[in-house]
Design an enzyme around this catalytic site. Structure first.
Site, PDB file in Angstrom:
ATOM      1  N   LYS A   1      -2.106 -11.154   2.880  1.00  0.00           N
ATOM      2  CA  LYS A   1      -1.153 -10.413   2.040  1.00  0.00           C
ATOM      3  C   LYS A   1      -0.602 -11.308   0.942  1.00  0.00           C
ATOM      4  CE  LYS A   1       1.364  -7.776   5.459  1.00  0.00           C
ATOM      5  NZ  LYS A   1       2.686  -7.470   5.959  1.00  0.00           N
TER       6      LYS A   1
ATOM      7  N   GLU B   1       0.844  -1.205   0.000  1.00  0.00           N
ATOM      8  CA  GLU B   1       0.000   0.000   0.000  1.00  0.00           C
ATOM      9  C   GLU B   1       0.877   1.252   0.000  1.00  0.00           C
ATOM     10  OE1 GLU B   1      -0.368  -2.575   2.029  1.00  0.00           O
ATOM     11  OE2 GLU B   1      -2.495  -3.061   2.336  1.00  0.00           O
TER      12      GLU B   1
HETATM   13  C1  G6Q Z   1       1.937  -3.152  13.395  1.00  0.00           C
HETATM   14  C2  G6Q Z   1       1.890  -3.962  12.213  1.00  0.00           C
HETATM   15  C3  G6Q Z   1       1.442  -3.271  10.948  1.00  0.00           C
HETATM   16  C4  G6Q Z   1       2.503  -2.429  10.271  1.00  0.00           C
HETATM   17  C5  G6Q Z   1       2.032  -2.112   8.867  1.00  0.00           C
HETATM   18  C6  G6Q Z   1       2.977  -1.209   8.129  1.00  0.00           C
HETATM   19  O1  G6Q Z   1       2.316  -3.525  14.476  1.00  0.00           O
HETATM   20  O2  G6Q Z   1       3.092  -4.621  12.053  1.00  0.00           O
HETATM   21  O3  G6Q Z   1       0.301  -2.478  11.151  1.00  0.00           O
HETATM   22  O4  G6Q Z   1       2.759  -1.283  11.001  1.00  0.00           O
HETATM   23  O5  G6Q Z   1       1.845  -3.300   8.158  1.00  0.00           O
HETATM   24  O6  G6Q Z   1       4.233  -1.791   8.019  1.00  0.00           O
HETATM   25  P1  G6Q Z   1       5.453  -0.963   7.519  1.00  0.00           P
HETATM   26  O7  G6Q Z   1       5.707   0.131   8.493  1.00  0.00           O
HETATM   27  O8  G6Q Z   1       6.599  -1.918   7.418  1.00  0.00           O
HETATM   28  O9  G6Q Z   1       5.067  -0.387   6.176  1.00  0.00           O
END
Ligand code: G6Q
Length: 549
Positions: A512, A212
């Site tokens: 995912k 994303e």
């Molecule tokens: C939080 C999760 C998840 C993560 C997002 C974004 O504890 O791991 O919400 O923050 O998937 O990940 P990135 O910061 O690696 O883009």
């Protein structure tokens, strides 16, 4: 350690619940003139009233005994000492280091992490002040007016929630935008409103691989270049927040414009790190440091206060009491503060991604229910919507009421009415309204006989519905920091009781992986093995995408 449910502490709680679970809150208050004082406490500037819970002093003692028997104190010490308590990812869990305002070292494997933490914080502060003062300009020399944070999950919810919470303190020249969804409507909606020459993009991603964020960042970059800016101009308009310097550079962001953090910062625990850069831009270096200081005060309280006077411990144990002994499947969070509108969403991730697990740290199935569903909306709006179910529905749903005592605005009378509603709701949930009272009311309104009796059951409120009330002195950065740290530690306490790892999130991986394969198929790649439903949906979407192409 004993199995949870066969432990003496658990058995004692089960017996106590069988004996007292149906007790009426009103009776508990009537029997104990000191109940409010006994079941309330202050910490880090916050005040918690937990007296409107279906628990008596003996019940609290038994919950505290459970916490001790599950090794809570050792678990706390292990976290603060930088042990690798996130075992499935082999990582330490040190969001507390990010807000350590003391001079004390915090070590991971013998190395003090504090110098690096302080260095990034200093760079963030300097950068934020530069943008705020106007010293940092865009490529045409104009000042920055819009900040667009591109991130998702832990790299979005914290700063988005906090910037909204602290709206009253935001820099008047800046507008903060948060783009998270891969749905192009999200980014397009923001880009339509901003001027490329005056916009700063923060690409926030711990891994710098999240689909994303990378998709939104690439589109933002293309939009910026299409405005007539050059590759060299990117350095004035794009900064990155990440642990992955290589990927940041490959994306085209100068490593000098990268604010780093570390693998021991979990995504949903990261708003205190460089992920909080939008907050620093919005409320300034001092405001951001005050947020950290509020959280640090709660950390010290959590680490030092005896369990019986420890706010996160009490909040966590009360949650376990309802989840496991009353079977409560959800917790409603009702902030009486419009500025805290995103708090329920933030806490949804914090609690449900942390404790939505069904195996213990050893990989065995959990014996009891774990995280309830967290949901909510600001009061008073919720009162005109779902509060009906809280008052007269069939489920027991505990509520956390949260309210700042001082308003952030100057509008006369609003705050008095807001606080009156907050206090009234917790009372109404507790006392309810019995049939006799309803009859008297209807009689006074001139009803009688069958017409009156037909209405009575509809107008009875069963009451005895529990809640916590958390009062903040105000919606300052320090109060907000303490509030969020309180919930973080509450989640940790519950994870220790349930014996689960609160710091991994394997449950988000499967979707995912499948989305990535289906994405390839929708781009014309080879069809995968699917059930009939998935196959049918891919075919429908594929035809529509093909027609639109
Ligand atoms: C939080 C999760 C998840 C993560 C997002 C974004 O504890 O791991 O919400 O923050 O998937 O990940 P990135 O910061 O690696 O883009």
């Amino acid at each position: 350690m004993d199995s949870l449910t066969s432990s003496a502490a658990w058995q004692a709680l089960a017996a106590h619940h069988a004996e007292t679970g149906e007790a009426r809150l009103s009776d508990l208050f009537a029997a104990d003139a000191g109940r409010f004082e006994r079941f309330s406490l202050s910490a880090a500037g916050l005040f918690l009233d937990y007296s409107k819970n279906r628990i008596d002093p003996r019940g609290m003692e038994l919950l505290l005994a459970l916490a001790r028997s599950r090794g809570l104190e050792n678990a706390q010490a292990a976290m603060f000492a930088g042990r690798r308590i996130n075992t499935t990812e082999n990582r330490a869990v040190l969001h507390v280091a990010l807000r350590n305002r003391a001079d004390t070292p915090i070590e991971v494997d013998g190395a003090d992490v504090m110098p690096a933490v302080r260095q990034v914080l200093a760079r963030m502060g300097e950068f934020a002040e530069g943008v705020r003062s106007g010293a940092w300009t865009g490529h045409t020399g104009e000042t920055i007016t819009d900040v667009v944070n591109i991130g998702i999950g832990g790299s979005d919810l914290g700063p988005a929630m906090a910037c909204q919470a602290l709206a009253a303190l935001g820099h008047p020249r800046l507008t903060m935008h948060f783009v998270s969804n891969i749905d192009g409507d999200h980014l397009a909606g923001v880009l339509a409103r901003v001027n490329p020459a005056r916009t700063l993009f923060i690409v926030a991603s711990k891994t710098f691989t999240t689909i994303e964020t990378m998709t939104n960042a690439a589109s933002a970059r293309a939009w910026f270049l299409a405005s007539g800016a050059t590759e060299a101009d990117i350095a004035r308009h794009f900064v990155a927040v990440s642990t992955n310097a290589g990927k940041v550079e490959a994306f085209g962001i100068d490593p000098a414009n990268m604010f780093g953090f570390w693998d021991w910062v979990g995504g949903r625990y990261s708003m205190w790190s460089a992920v909080g850069l939008p907050i620093a831009l919005w409320v300034g270096r001092d405001g951001f440091e005050a947020l950290l200081a509020g959280a640090h005060a709660m950390d010290r309280h959590f680490a030092e206060a005896p369990l019986e006077a420890n706010m996160p411990v009490i909040l966590g144990l009360i949650g376990v009491w309802y989840r496991n002994f009353f079977g409560a499947g959800s917790l409603c969070v009702a902030p009486y503060a419009q500025a805290l509108a995103r708090l329920p969403a933030y806490l949804q991730q914090l609690e449900m991604e942390s404790n939505g697990k069904s195996v213990t740290r050893d990989g065995a199935p959990v014996e009891v229910a774990t995280c309830p569903v967290i949901w909510g909306e600001p009061g008073t709006n919720g009162q005109h919507a779902f509060f009906q179910l809280l008052h007269q529905g069939t489920d027991l749903i505990p509520v956390d009421f949260i309210a700042p005592l001082a308003a952030s605005h100057g509008l006369a009378d609003h705050h008095r009415l807001l606080l009156a509603n907050c206090i009234a709701q917790s009372k109404a949930l507790m006392v309810g309204k019995g049939a006799d009272e309803v009859r008297a009311e209807l009689t006074a309104q001139g009803l009688s006989g069958e017409a009156l009796e037909a209405l009575v059951p509809h107008r009875v409120f069963p009451g005895n519905r529990p809640s916590n009330t958390l009062l903040l002195p105000d919606l300052s950065p320090a109060s907000l920091g303490a509030l969020i740290a309180l919930y973080e530690h509450k989640v940790f306490v519950q994870s220790v009781i349930w014996g689960i790892n609160a710091f991994d999130q394997w449950g988000v991986e499967l979707g995912k992986q499948i989305a990535s394969r289906i994405g390839d198929e929708l781009a014309g790649g080879a069809a995968g093995e699917h059930d009939a439903s998935t196959r049918g949906l891919i075919a429908l979407a594929g035809r529509r995408l093909g027609a639109a192409a």
